[in-house]
Design a protein around this motif. Structure first.
Motif, PDB file in Angstrom:
ATOM      1  N   LYS B  75       0.790  -1.193   0.027  1.00 56.37           N
ATOM      2  CA  LYS B  75      -0.176  -0.216  -0.058  1.00 56.37           C
ATOM      3  C   LYS B  75       0.644   0.819  -0.114  1.00 56.37           C
ATOM      4  N   LYS B  76       1.440   1.422   0.774  1.00 60.52           N
ATOM      5  CA  LYS B  76       2.716   2.986   1.027  1.00 60.52           C
ATOM      6  C   LYS B  76       3.648   2.462  -0.099  1.00 60.52           C
ATOM      7  N   ALA B  79       1.067   4.142  -2.729  1.00 61.71           N
ATOM      8  CA  ALA B  79       0.599   5.430  -2.533  1.00 61.71           C
ATOM      9  C   ALA B  79       2.079   6.478  -3.056  1.00 61.71           C
ATOM     10  N   THR B  80       3.435   6.009  -2.966  1.00 63.30           N
ATOM     11  CA  THR B  80       4.361   6.948  -3.567  1.00 63.30           C
ATOM     12  C   THR B  80       3.973   6.615  -5.349  1.00 63.30           C
ATOM     13  N   MET B 270      -6.685  -0.778  11.930  1.00 64.47           N
ATOM     14  CA  MET B 270      -6.657   0.142  10.885  1.00 64.47           C
ATOM     15  C   MET B 270      -6.989   1.487  11.483  1.00 64.47           C
ATOM     16  N   GLU B 274      -4.089   4.297  12.684  1.00 68.49           N
ATOM     17  CA  GLU B 274      -4.065   5.199  11.850  1.00 68.49           C
ATOM     18  C   GLU B 274      -4.066   7.282  12.870  1.00 68.49           C
TER      19      GLU B 274
END
Lengths: 349, 509
Positions: B75-76, B79-80, B270, B274
């Motif tokens: 995911k990270k 996201a980038t 999650m 967060e």
């Protein structure tokens, strides 16, 4: 809210079914018995509204109602009726919680699904509208993520406008709910400015049980589905439902039976092909009658027999099969009576 | 192959410089050396293969034991803007998996869970793309003596061979010399370059507080947090204790407290994570389930309400404090009766002898299928998830389990029981030793920093200030950096809705 739905169900089943049947109803158990009963007792709107309900929590809630003298147990605690106090409490809750927007049998999994979409759409659009492209989607479900992505790609509306649309719809929808529900729904949203609260945190904040929290949120979910179907609010959400056709619930096995019947096989032949008991196929037919308006039942029951059954139901005001059978001619089978009951209830609705 | 690593780093990840050690590891990896890297959590281990994955000709395969960790990473990265990355695991449905496997050569970075390699389909798809590098994340799971031993990891050697023996990169955050040796031996690493970083941090201080009565822990906790309402993790040995304490703190303090453990739903986990990341929660009460993959830089205090059962866990958990380099404090509460709680925890980590006896009896009388054995274990009240792994691993080792088939016809029942008895005794002795090591650590009157790290490395770095409460820890000098707390005011839901959703949009107009 949980108390209300429990007491309401207990009142409606009139001590004719066990407490467990209410658990199965709220969970949305796809068994013929549960589906049939839900129509029988006019509770189909509560079918599956709390699919995540755990037996432990259900039993605890019932026990609490009993401790507060709202319930009377009969027959080894399997059956319950309301006490006078319970009936009063129910009236009080009714004033607080009506109108109810639940329509479980009709909407099935749609409310849960659209709530997820709302959360994800709100998060995605508010982040993108404020030029933040990096965020962890708050809904883990891959299909929901894909659907939102696809939607945003296909729509011609700008991100800012989409945010405003969602905002306006949410605001208008929430206006009709009690303040607590509106507060709660705002708390569940995730945007660059806040992270949504979990059900445990909401329970703490509003001094409610997590069951109540869940039902309040689901209630809002049902309202959203209703609104988007009728085209009042959240019109764009129909995009996410498009693929699903008939939303009514039919067990997989009953579906298979229906397919064979439609191919022209007789009841006995279907039982033979499917290696199932005739009684099972008969139950499937009852289930199909409840869910499917166009099913031709004429070969199982004549119009004349149906009108006789209807008359007896009107007269006795009971749904107990044994009582009905006693009042009808010998040659009426239980299957036919069940069929008559189903048609009677459908006609009434 | 020559690369300007700094240029590449900027080009692909928008970063201007490497953190300590990253460059060294990457250079060795790019020179096709086998590398064992021991780096503390939070020092950017993953970049050590993420950058090479951009530069190497063929895909990089990463074996990672934790699904959540895998998802987080993917995911990270996405996201980038790193799109050619995928995770293959048992959560994927069959159709999805098929599609991914068919286009595997499209990806540059492929995360795989170890158990999914049991599928021949996956193995041959990976074979076909001829990976340039095989990364073993959390490599300490290979060692039977490690606190997180995973039987699945014992198949890695076979996997490595079947995909054409690409260079290996073994990564771990904590590894004693024993465990390091296990990793190198077991994977048959070829003259590996060892890049080992000191796991102690100069900005961490250590305090152990003896608590006279178990009930005093909570009061001490309240006093501590009242004085310093800074981002804090509190570790508990049970879910219940974490939940309960969170509720007490929430109601006695004017700060936001949450709890986190393995019993929460994925969505709730999650959200909590967060909230903590964004400082909407100041304190989190958790079990050891929390922390993996959490990269919050400004945790100022790590409190152990119960001490863990081994030093390795302790080091890992305190290592989550002060990743931004600013002062952070480890506080461990200790009450003499804690040892009993810990003993009980240890006892539960392995199946009991009676339940093993019953299990063996079941296998010999029923001659069950694999599926049936699995059902037996999962539905047995006395057996837990970790027990399942233990039992299957040893059935396999004993030759009863092969390719998901159970055959005990050549085995003598009594001998099998004796085998299990010996293994369990050996493991329990080992675990007790570890526990005693942990206890002696909290009871020591020598420097805690030295005591804690002496088995892991030869020298200990000089602390920034306030070493530990055996070297003169001064509470007056503990002044954690505190950010301004958001003042939460009462607004109507309408005001809040427009605030959280529209503010940015409206000001743009």
């Amino acid at each position: 809210m949980f108390d209300y739905l429990l007491l309401l169900s207990i009142q409606k089943i009139q001590a004719q079914r066990t407490i467990s049947s209410i658990y199965h109803l709220l969970k949305g158990k796809k068994s013929i018995q549960t589906i049939q009963d839900s129509y029988l007792f006019n509770l189909s709107f509560l079918f599956g509204v709390y699919s995540k309900l755990e037996r432990r929590d259900f039993d605890e809630a019932i026990l609490q109602l009993h401790k507060r003298h709202y319930l009377l147990f009969l027959d080894n605690e399997n059956i319950a009726t309301l006490t006078d106090e319970g009936a009063k409490y129910l009236e009080q809750l009714e004033r607080k919680y009506t109108p109810l927007y639940f329509d479980g049998m009709k909407y099935d999994k749609q409310p849960e699904k659209l709530l997820q979409i709302i959360y994800l759409l709100t998060q995605t659009t508010t982040y993108l509208a404020s030029n933040q492209n990096r965020f962890l989607p708050i809904i883990d479900d891959m299909n929901a993520q894909k659907a939102v992505k696809k939607y945003l790609k296909e729509t011609n509306i700008s991100m800012e406008e989409t945010v405003i649309n969602i905002y306006q719809d949410l605001k208008q929808a929430l206006t009709i709910f009690p303040t607590t529900t509106s507060e709660m729904i705002v708390d569940t949203l995730t945007t660059p400015r806040q992270t949504g609260l979990t059900s445990f945190q909401l329970a703490d904040k509003y001094s409610m049980s997590t069951d109540d929290i869940h039902l309040h949120i689901m209630h809002f979910g049902h309202y959203i589905v209703q609104q988007s179907h009728s085209g009042q609010l959240f019109q764009y959400l129909t995009y996410f439902l498009a693929k699903e056709q008939s939303t009514k619930v039919l067990t997989y096995s009953a579906k298979q039976t229906l397919t064979l019947l439609q191919k022209g096989y007789s009841l006995t032949e279907v039982a033979h092909i499917r290696k199932l008991k005739i009684a099972t196929i008969e139950d499937h037919i009852i289930e199909i009658i409840y869910c499917n308006d166009s099913f031709n039942w004429a070969e199982f029951l004549s119009e004349e027999m149906l009108s006789m059954i209807s008359t007896v139901i009107d007269k006795t005001q009971t749904v107990k099969l044994k009582l009905l059978k006693n009042q009808l001619p010998e040659d009426f089978t239980y299957f036919q009576i069940k069929l008559g009951l189903a048609l009677y209830h459908k006609g009434e609705r | 192959m020559t690369f300007q690593f700094e240029t590449e780093l900027y080009k692909h990840f928008n970063l201007t410089s490497f953190r300590d050690g990253q460059r060294e590891v990457i250079e060795h990896v790019m020179n096709r050396k086998d590398v064992l890297a021991v780096m503390p959590t939070g020092t950017g281990k993953s970049l050590c293969y993420q950058l090479p994955s951009k530069l190497l000709p063929n895909p990089v395969v990463v074996i990672s034991p934790l699904l959540s960790l895998m998802f987080d990473q993917v995911k990270k990265l996405k996201a980038t803007g790193y799109k050619q990355v995928v995770a293959i695991n048992s959560m994927m449905d069959y159709q999805q998996r098929k599609t991914v496997l068919r286009q595997l050569q499209f990806y540059k970075l492929i995360y795989v869970s170890p158990e999914i390699f049991q599928s021949q389909e996956v193995l041959s798809a990976v074979q076909k793309v001829q990976p340039s590098l095989l990364v073993i994340d959390e490599a300490h799971c290979i060692s039977q003596w490690g606190h997180e031993f995973r039987p699945d990891y014992l198949r890695l050697k076979h996997i490595h061979e079947s995909i054409g023996k690409p260079p290996l990169l073994a990564l771990t955050a904590t590894a004693t010399p024993d465990v390091q040796k296990d990793i190198v031996d077991y994977l048959q690493m070829n003259q590996p370059v060892k890049v080992i970083f000191p796991i102690d941090k100069p900005n961490l201080s250590f305090v152990v507080e003896k608590i006279n009565h178990p009930n005093d822990k909570i009061n001490r906790l309240i006093a501590l947090l009242e004085e310093h309402p800074v981002p804090t993790m509190i570790y508990f040995s049970s879910r219940k204790a974490a939940e309960h304490t969170a509720a007490v703190l929430q109601h006695s303090l004017n700060i936001a407290v949450g709890y986190y453990h393995g019993g929460l739903s994925t969505e709730d986990r999650m959200l909590i994570q967060e909230q903590f990341m964004r400082n909407e929660l100041t304190v989190i009460c958790c079990t050891s389930a929390f922390g993996m993959g959490i990269d919050k830089p400004d945790i100022r205090q790590v409190i152990h309400y119960h001490i863990p059962t081994q030093v390795e866990s302790f080091i890992q958990e305190v290592g989550r404090g002060g990743r931004d380099g600013l002062p952070a404090l480890s506080i461990a509460f200790y009450h003499p009766s804690d040892i009993h709680v810990s003993r009980n925890l240890l006892m539960n980590e392995l199946p009991s002898l009676p339940s093993i006896k019953h299990f063996i009896q079941f296998i010999f009388t029923n001659r069950p299928s694999y599926q049936l054995v699995e059902d037996y274990i999962r539905n047995n009240e006395d057996l837990k998830e970790t027990h399942e792994r233990f039992l299957f691993y040893h059935l396999e080792k004993y030759g009863i389990l092969k390719n998901k088939k159970i055959d005990a016809s050549d085995v003598i029942k009594e001998e099998l029981f004796l085998y299990f008895e010996t293994i369990i005794k050996e493991r329990m002795d080992y675990k007790h030793e570890k526990l005693i090591e942990m206890i002696s650590l909290v009871e020591t009157d020598k420097c805690r920093r030295e005591a804690l790290f002496q088995t892991f490395q030869e020298t200990v770095q000089k602390p920034d200030k306030n070493c530990c409460n055996n070297c003169g820890f001064d509470w007056r000098k503990w002044k954690p950096v505190n950010r301004k707390l958001k003042v939460v005011q009462k607004y109507s839901w309408e005001q809040r809705l427009s605030f959280i959703m529209l503010q940015d949009v409206l000001t743009n107009e």
